[in-house]
Design a protein around this motif. Structure first.
Motif, PDB file in Angstrom:
ATOM      1  N   TRP A  52      -1.880 -13.792 -16.071  1.00 34.04           N
ATOM      2  CA  TRP A  52      -1.398 -13.720 -14.686  1.00 34.04           C
ATOM      3  C   TRP A  52      -1.710 -12.330 -14.167  1.00 34.04           C
ATOM      4  O   TRP A  52      -1.285 -11.325 -14.747  1.00 34.04           O
ATOM      5  CB  TRP A  52       0.102 -13.994 -14.624  1.00 34.04           C
ATOM      6  CG  TRP A  52       0.451 -15.396 -14.994  1.00 34.04           C
ATOM      7  CD1 TRP A  52       0.669 -15.891 -16.250  1.00 34.04           C
ATOM      8  CD2 TRP A  52       0.614 -16.499 -14.111  1.00 34.04           C
ATOM      9  NE1 TRP A  52       0.966 -17.227 -16.194  1.00 34.04           N
ATOM     10  CE2 TRP A  52       0.937 -17.633 -14.900  1.00 34.04           C
ATOM     11  CE3 TRP A  52       0.521 -16.643 -12.726  1.00 34.04           C
ATOM     12  CZ2 TRP A  52       1.172 -18.881 -14.337  1.00 34.04           C
ATOM     13  CZ3 TRP A  52       0.765 -17.892 -12.170  1.00 34.04           C
ATOM     14  CH2 TRP A  52       1.078 -18.990 -12.966  1.00 34.04           C
ATOM     15  N   SER A  53      -2.445 -12.262 -13.057  1.00 35.66           N
ATOM     16  CA  SER A  53      -2.998 -11.008 -12.561  1.00 35.66           C
ATOM     17  C   SER A  53      -2.449 -10.711 -11.173  1.00 35.66           C
ATOM     18  O   SER A  53      -2.701 -11.456 -10.220  1.00 35.66           O
ATOM     19  CB  SER A  53      -4.523 -11.148 -12.521  1.00 35.66           C
ATOM     20  OG  SER A  53      -5.145  -9.988 -12.073  1.00 35.66           O
ATOM     21  N   PHE A  54      -1.691  -9.611 -11.038  1.00 34.81           N
ATOM     22  CA  PHE A  54      -1.046  -9.247  -9.764  1.00 34.81           C
ATOM     23  C   PHE A  54      -1.790  -8.095  -9.094  1.00 34.81           C
ATOM     24  O   PHE A  54      -1.992  -7.040  -9.705  1.00 34.81           O
ATOM     25  CB  PHE A  54       0.404  -8.827 -10.005  1.00 34.81           C
ATOM     26  CG  PHE A  54       1.299  -9.948 -10.422  1.00 34.81           C
ATOM     27  CD1 PHE A  54       2.112 -10.592  -9.498  1.00 34.81           C
ATOM     28  CD2 PHE A  54       1.341 -10.372 -11.746  1.00 34.81           C
ATOM     29  CE1 PHE A  54       2.954 -11.631  -9.882  1.00 34.81           C
ATOM     30  CE2 PHE A  54       2.182 -11.409 -12.140  1.00 34.81           C
ATOM     31  CZ  PHE A  54       2.977 -12.039 -11.212  1.00 34.81           C
ATOM     32  N   GLU A  55      -2.169  -8.277  -7.836  1.00 38.17           N
ATOM     33  CA  GLU A  55      -2.842  -7.227  -7.069  1.00 38.17           C
ATOM     34  C   GLU A  55      -2.556  -7.437  -5.580  1.00 38.17           C
ATOM     35  O   GLU A  55      -2.814  -8.513  -5.045  1.00 38.17           O
ATOM     36  CB  GLU A  55      -4.350  -7.255  -7.318  1.00 38.17           C
ATOM     37  CG  GLU A  55      -5.157  -6.295  -6.461  1.00 38.17           C
ATOM     38  CD  GLU A  55      -4.698  -4.844  -6.577  1.00 38.17           C
ATOM     39  OE1 GLU A  55      -4.612  -4.167  -5.535  1.00 38.17           O
ATOM     40  OE2 GLU A  55      -4.430  -4.402  -7.706  1.00 38.17           O
ATOM     41  N   PRO A  56      -2.024  -6.418  -4.876  1.00 31.80           N
ATOM     42  CA  PRO A  56      -1.636  -6.607  -3.477  1.00 31.80           C
ATOM     43  C   PRO A  56      -2.670  -6.208  -2.415  1.00 31.80           C
ATOM     44  O   PRO A  56      -2.624  -6.723  -1.307  1.00 31.80           O
ATOM     45  CB  PRO A  56      -0.399  -5.716  -3.358  1.00 31.80           C
ATOM     46  CG  PRO A  56      -0.676  -4.589  -4.311  1.00 31.80           C
ATOM     47  CD  PRO A  56      -1.468  -5.186  -5.447  1.00 31.80           C
ATOM     48  N   THR A  57      -3.581  -5.273  -2.698  1.00 30.37           N
ATOM     49  CA  THR A  57      -4.478  -4.740  -1.677  1.00 30.37           C
ATOM     50  C   THR A  57      -5.580  -5.747  -1.333  1.00 30.37           C
ATOM     51  O   THR A  57      -6.345  -6.142  -2.215  1.00 30.37           O
ATOM     52  CB  THR A  57      -5.126  -3.425  -2.142  1.00 30.37           C
ATOM     53  OG1 THR A  57      -4.105  -2.493  -2.486  1.00 30.37           O
ATOM     54  CG2 THR A  57      -6.004  -2.840  -1.050  1.00 30.37           C
ATOM     55  N   PRO A  58      -5.703  -6.164  -0.058  1.00 31.67           N
ATOM     56  CA  PRO A  58      -6.688  -7.195   0.303  1.00 31.67           C
ATOM     57  C   PRO A  58      -8.123  -6.858  -0.100  1.00 31.67           C
ATOM     58  O   PRO A  58      -8.834  -7.724  -0.626  1.00 31.67           O
ATOM     59  CB  PRO A  58      -6.541  -7.300   1.821  1.00 31.67           C
ATOM     60  CG  PRO A  58      -5.118  -6.907   2.086  1.00 31.67           C
ATOM     61  CD  PRO A  58      -4.833  -5.816   1.086  1.00 31.67           C
ATOM     62  N   SER A  59      -8.570  -5.622   0.130  1.00 30.07           N
ATOM     63  CA  SER A  59      -9.958  -5.281  -0.192  1.00 30.07           C
ATOM     64  C   SER A  59     -10.199  -5.318  -1.701  1.00 30.07           C
ATOM     65  O   SER A  59     -11.220  -5.851  -2.166  1.00 30.07           O
ATOM     66  CB  SER A  59     -10.310  -3.900   0.365  1.00 30.07           C
ATOM     67  OG  SER A  59      -9.423  -2.907  -0.149  1.00 30.07           O
ATOM     68  N   THR A  60      -9.271  -4.791  -2.462  1.00 35.47           N
ATOM     69  CA  THR A  60      -9.400  -4.829  -3.911  1.00 35.47           C
ATOM     70  C   THR A  60      -9.235  -6.254  -4.425  1.00 35.47           C
ATOM     71  O   THR A  60      -9.919  -6.674  -5.367  1.00 35.47           O
ATOM     72  CB  THR A  60      -8.338  -3.932  -4.561  1.00 35.47           C
ATOM     73  OG1 THR A  60      -8.313  -2.670  -3.894  1.00 35.47           O
ATOM     74  CG2 THR A  60      -8.632  -3.713  -6.033  1.00 35.47           C
ATOM     75  N   ALA A  74      -7.269 -17.535 -16.105  1.00 30.64           N
ATOM     76  CA  ALA A  74      -6.721 -16.379 -15.389  1.00 30.64           C
ATOM     77  C   ALA A  74      -6.325 -16.788 -13.973  1.00 30.64           C
ATOM     78  O   ALA A  74      -7.095 -17.427 -13.258  1.00 30.64           O
ATOM     79  CB  ALA A  74      -7.746 -15.252 -15.333  1.00 30.64           C
ATOM     80  N   LEU A  75      -5.111 -16.416 -13.582  1.00 30.87           N
ATOM     81  CA  LEU A  75      -4.577 -16.761 -12.268  1.00 30.87           C
ATOM     82  C   LEU A  75      -4.242 -15.486 -11.503  1.00 30.87           C
ATOM     83  O   LEU A  75      -3.537 -14.614 -12.019  1.00 30.87           O
ATOM     84  CB  LEU A  75      -3.320 -17.620 -12.419  1.00 30.87           C
ATOM     85  CG  LEU A  75      -3.527 -18.981 -13.110  1.00 30.87           C
ATOM     86  CD1 LEU A  75      -2.190 -19.601 -13.465  1.00 30.87           C
ATOM     87  CD2 LEU A  75      -4.318 -19.908 -12.217  1.00 30.87           C
ATOM     88  N   VAL A  76      -4.738 -15.376 -10.277  1.00 32.28           N
ATOM     89  CA  VAL A  76      -4.500 -14.204  -9.442  1.00 32.28           C
ATOM     90  C   VAL A  76      -3.315 -14.454  -8.525  1.00 32.28           C
ATOM     91  O   VAL A  76      -3.240 -15.491  -7.862  1.00 32.28           O
ATOM     92  CB  VAL A  76      -5.750 -13.872  -8.603  1.00 32.28           C
ATOM     93  CG1 VAL A  76      -5.444 -12.761  -7.596  1.00 32.28           C
ATOM     94  CG2 VAL A  76      -6.904 -13.466  -9.508  1.00 32.28           C
ATOM     95  N   VAL A  77      -2.387 -13.493  -8.486  1.00 34.17           N
ATOM     96  CA  VAL A  77      -1.242 -13.557  -7.582  1.00 34.17           C
ATOM     97  C   VAL A  77      -1.410 -12.438  -6.555  1.00 34.17           C
ATOM     98  O   VAL A  77      -1.361 -11.256  -6.916  1.00 34.17           O
ATOM     99  CB  VAL A  77       0.091 -13.382  -8.346  1.00 34.17           C
ATOM    100  CG1 VAL A  77       1.271 -13.504  -7.376  1.00 34.17           C
ATOM    101  CG2 VAL A  77       0.208 -14.393  -9.473  1.00 34.17           C
ATOM    102  N   PRO A  78      -1.620 -12.758  -5.280  1.00 33.72           N
ATOM    103  CA  PRO A  78      -1.858 -11.735  -4.253  1.00 33.72           C
ATOM    104  C   PRO A  78      -0.558 -11.086  -3.788  1.00 33.72           C
ATOM    105  O   PRO A  78      -0.095 -11.293  -2.664  1.00 33.72           O
ATOM    106  CB  PRO A  78      -2.529 -12.534  -3.126  1.00 33.72           C
ATOM    107  CG  PRO A  78      -1.936 -13.892  -3.255  1.00 33.72           C
ATOM    108  CD  PRO A  78      -1.721 -14.121  -4.734  1.00 33.72           C
ATOM    109  N   ALA A  79       0.038 -10.295  -4.663  1.00 32.69           N
ATOM    110  CA  ALA A  79       1.330  -9.686  -4.352  1.00 32.69           C
ATOM    111  C   ALA A  79       1.540  -8.441  -5.193  1.00 32.69           C
ATOM    112  O   ALA A  79       0.933  -8.280  -6.255  1.00 32.69           O
ATOM    113  CB  ALA A  79       2.463 -10.678  -4.609  1.00 32.69           C
ATOM    114  N   ALA A  80       2.398  -7.568  -4.700  1.00 35.27           N
ATOM    115  CA  ALA A  80       2.861  -6.434  -5.495  1.00 35.27           C
ATOM    116  C   ALA A  80       4.013  -6.901  -6.379  1.00 35.27           C
ATOM    117  O   ALA A  80       4.694  -7.880  -6.067  1.00 35.27           O
ATOM    118  CB  ALA A  80       3.332  -5.303  -4.583  1.00 35.27           C
TER     119      ALA A  80
END
Length: 239
Positions: A52-60, A74-80
Motif C-alpha cells: 500500500w503506497s501513500f503519496e499526496p502531491t499530485p505531480s509526484t 501494489a495499490l496507490v492511495v492518493p492521500a497524506a
C-alpha cells in the motif's frame, strides 16, 4: 540522482529490505514519492503479498502511478498519512525538490529553501488505523518518510502498533522545523509503545542507543523481544 548514479536509494535500508522482507508480506509505504521503495517491496513480497503506497502531491503522484500501475500487488492511495482524516495544506517545491513537499516547512538549508518554489495546495489525509480497518489489512512492515509529520503518522496508528505490531522504518533527523517534535520524542513514542530501536550498519540491524540529537538516518523499530542482536528475526509473519 542516487538511482542514476548507484542504482539504489539509501544503501542500508535497501539492503535490509532485500534480506528481510519475504514473499506474502504486506508492506505500507508512507511517503512513497515516485515509488522506489514501493517497487522494491512489490518485487520482494511477490504475487501473494501486497504493498500500500501513500503519496499526496499530485505531480509526484502522477510519476508514482506510472511506475506502479504495472504492478498488480501494489495499490496507490492518493492521500497524506496523518493522525486523523482531514484536509491539509501542503507546499509543492517542484519535481526537483518534491521529496521535501510537506505540511511543514521544507527540511532544506535556508539558502536552498529561499530559492525553490513553494506552491500551497490542499490534500486529503487519513490515519493508518482507519485505512487498515477499512481494508482489513494485516500489516507486517511500515516505512515512514513523512517530512516532519512522523508524530502525526504514529498518533494515527496507535491501534496498529498495539495489536498487529509491524516492524517500523522511521526517518529521523533534527532540523528544527517549527511545529515538529524532535527525533528523540519519536523514538520515545515507539519505545513507550513497546518497541525496541535498531540502527542499520551495512544493512544489518544492530541495537540502537537513543540520542538527544539526530542527523539524517533511518531507524528500525521491532516489538520488544522479537529481535536479538546476534540473530534478528525477519519483519514479516513468515519469520
Amino acid at each position: 540522482m542516487s538511482i542514476h548514479r548507484y542504482g539504489f536509494v539509501d544503501y542500508d535500508l535497501t539492503a535490509f529490505l532485500l534480506s528481510h522482507v519475504r514473499p506474502g508480506s504486506t508492506v505500507v509505504d508512507v511517503g512513497a514519492h515516485i515509488g522506489y521503495y514501493t517497487m522494491l517491496a512489490s518485487a520482494l513480497v511477490g504475487p501473494a503479498g501486497k504493498v500500500w503506497s501513500f503519496e499526496p502531491t499530485p505531480s509526484t503522484l502522477s510519476v508514482l502511478r506510472r511506475n506502479v500501475d504495472r504492478l498488480p500487488n501494489a495499490l496507490v492511495v492518493p492521500a497524506a498519512v496523518w493522525s486523523k482524516r482531514e484536509e491539509l495544506v501542503f507546499h509543492d517545491h517542484g519535481l526537483g525538490y518534491s521529496a521535501y513537499n510537506s505540511a511543514f516547512r521544507a527540511r532544506l538549508p535556508d539558502a536552498v529553501r529561499e530559492r525553490v518554489p513553494s506552491v500551497p495546495f490542499t490534500v486529503d489525509a487519513v490515519s493508518l488505523d482507519e485505512h487498515v480497518r477499512a481494508e482489513g489489512i494485516d500489516v507486517d512492515f511500515v516505512k515512514i518518510d513523512a517530512e516532519s509529520a512522523e508524530a502525526h503518522v504514529l498518533e494515527g496508528m496507535r491501534d496498529l502498533l498495539a495489536r498487529r505490531r509491524p516492524v517500523i522504518s522511521l526517518e529521523v533527523g533534527d532540523l528544527d522545523v517549527p511545529g515538529a517534535p524532535s527525533s528523540r520524542e519519536l523514538v520515545d513514542t515507539l519505545m513507550t509503545a513497546g518497541y525496541e530501536p535498531w540502527e542499520l550498519r551495512r544493512g544489518t540491524p544492530v541495537p540502537h542507543r537513543p540520542r538527544t540529537h539526530y542527523v539524517y538516518q533511518n531507524l528500525l523499530f521491532a516489538p520488544a523481544g522479537q529481535w536479538h542482536a546476534d540473530n534478528t528475526r525477519r519483519p514479516d509473519h513468515h519469520a
